[in-house]
Design an enzyme around this catalytic site. Structure first.
Site, PDB file in Angstrom:
ATOM      1  CG  HIS A   1      -1.703   1.274   1.373  1.00  0.00           C
ATOM      2  ND1 HIS A   1      -2.683   1.659   0.492  1.00  0.00           N
ATOM      3  CD2 HIS A   1      -1.615   2.273   2.302  1.00  0.00           C
ATOM      4  CE1 HIS A   1      -3.172   2.832   0.866  1.00  0.00           C
ATOM      5  NE2 HIS A   1      -2.546   3.221   1.967  1.00  0.00           N
TER       6      HIS A   1
ATOM      7  NE  ARG B   1       6.007   9.965  -1.084  1.00  0.00           N
ATOM      8  CZ  ARG B   1       4.992   9.523  -0.329  1.00  0.00           C
ATOM      9  NH1 ARG B   1       4.078  10.342   0.106  1.00  0.00           N
ATOM     10  NH2 ARG B   1       4.922   8.254   0.012  1.00  0.00           N
TER      11      ARG B   1
END
Ligand code: MN
Length: 440
Positions: A148, A157
């Site tokens: 996850h 990101r």
């Protein structure tokens, strides 16, 4: 676990609640029972134990004297939460489970052949109302599934450095809010909040160069990216004093049992607000908890080794033995299965979570709830949130009625189920269910 143990109460093969499980919960008895007794005290919520399709009423059962030899305060059965019962300690709560197991064992005639008492102490599960089983004190949510954390890191990101540098050194978590944790079956309204709205990109000037994208604007409104998070939670069963720490070795003494947990999340609110202090209004509008607390003793046979932790963790996080649990998990939206995962995938186990939580001297209380964080497995169908299953909405999921979902629609119901199975014995958690109502 005695896999050959059977109850005189018929238990369906696919039931989550055989005699080996005996989880505790809080319920209100059916109206007919209330009418029969016709006394205000009889409508009090009370402690019950699940067995097959029935709930064993411990408040009624104690009147028969079956717990007399155990010598504890049975007023704990007349409470609207399990906190006072848990407070009695594992020695007592285990003895209560053992006594109930004996009482329900197929060759024991005590209750089996006492029709009058049976009618008072056994209620059909479909006829009782299950309540929130705990007075939840503090609530902490971890972020302990590597798959996850990696998926989220890749989306938001840097795909090449999806895990932040601290992730493999400590079980990342945050302090959540307990006031909005509700029992399974409680519906809630879609949250509203502040979020970024991408501006519409204007068409390039005719014959000219493409224009730079305009900046996103801050808007307020109902979340458009309402999501579920498939999680498990454990409840603290023994207190510590401020300044004390729990070690990975003794952590299990402090954990009473586990439940299924849906940590509803509004991704658009979350992604705008979370820098620099972390989750806030995108998380605290509602979380749903399953009503039956499965004891750690019932899960004993389902221990399994966790993933190898590399790099090696600091000494206070090291542990020995099997601390993960093999619990099959599934998620459905309405009647469409959308995820199949397993609690065994957790990188950080519950003992490490508790050791980390208390290593600075933070004290814990009975009724504190610690959730795992979204449980995603290694394959796309085992991801534990829509964010990951639809990869940020880029791959919608097809529903059985032909519609598609990126995130939750109004009036969608999310159901999570979980169970362990071995040697023909299934230890289940029941389900946690919640319906999204339109924003108000
Ligand atoms: Mn969560």
């Amino acid at each position: 676990m005695k896999s050959n143990l059977k109850s005189w109460i018929p238990v369906n093969k696919n039931s989550d609640f055989p005699i080996q499980n005996l989880p505790f919960g809080i319920f209100s008895p059916p109206k007919e029972v209330i009418a029969k007794h016709d006394k205000a005290k009889d409508i009090l919520p009370r402690v019950g134990v699940a067995i097959g399709d029935y709930v064993l009423d411990l408040l009624e059962l104690k009147k028969t004297g079956v717990f007399n030899s155990l010598n504890f305060d049975t007023n704990a059965f007349a409470k609207s939460t399990l906190n006072d019962f848990i407070f009695l300690g594992k020695k007592t709560t285990n003895a209560v489970r053992a006594r109930i197991s004996k009482l329900l064992e197929e060759r024991n005639p005590e209750l089996r052949d006492d029709e009058k008492t049976r009618a008072k102490v056994l209620h059909k599960m479909s006829e009782v109302e299950m309540l929130l089983p705990l007075e939840i004190k503090d609530y902490t949510d971890f972020y302990s599934s590597m798959e996850h954390a990696r998926n989220v890191g890749m989306m938001f990101r840097d795909p090449a450095n999806a895990l932040l540098p601290n992730w493999k050194h400590l079980p990342v978590g945050y302090h959540g809010r307990s006031s909005s944790i509700v029992v399974s079956g409680t519906n809630f309204h879609r949250p509203k909040g502040q979020m970024l709205q991408a501006a519409i990109v204007p068409a390039a000037a005719v014959g000219g160069l493409p224009l730079p994208p305009p900046p996103a604007t801050v808007v307020f409104g109902p979340s458009k990216q309402l999501d579920f998070e498939l999680e498990m939670a454990f409840v603290i069963g023994k207190e510590t004093k401020l300044g004390e720490s729990v070690t990975t070795k003794n952590a299990e003494e402090y954990i009473f049992g586990m439940m299924l947990f849906n940590d509803w999340s509004a991704r658009d609110i979350q992604s705008w607000e979370y820098v620099p202090l972390g989750p806030f209004l995108g998380k605290n509008f509602c979380s749903s908890l399953s009503p039956w607390v499965v004891t750690m003793d019932a899960l004993e046979s389902f221990r399994i080794a966790g993933p190898k932790q590399e790099p090696e963790v600091l000494p206070y996080l090291q542990y020995s033995g099997n601390k993960n649990y093999d619990i099959n998990l599934e998620v459905l939206i309405n009647d469409t299965p959308v995820s199949k995962s397993n609690f065994k995938y957790m990188y950080w186990n519950i003992c490490q979570q508790l050791a980390h939580h208390t290593v600075n001297g933070c004290n814990i209380r009975i009724g504190d709830l610690m959730a795992s964080g979204t449980i995603s497995g290694p394959t796309p169908e085992s991801f534990g949130s829509m964010l990951e299953l639809t990869w940020k909405g880029t791959k919608p999921i097809k529903m059985s009625d032909g519609s598609a979902r990126k995130f939750m629609n109004d009036n969608d119901t999310v159901i999570m189920r979980g169970f362990s199975e071995k040697d023909g014995v299934r230890i289940g958690f029941g389900e946690v269910k919640g319906k999204v109502l339109p924003a108000i």
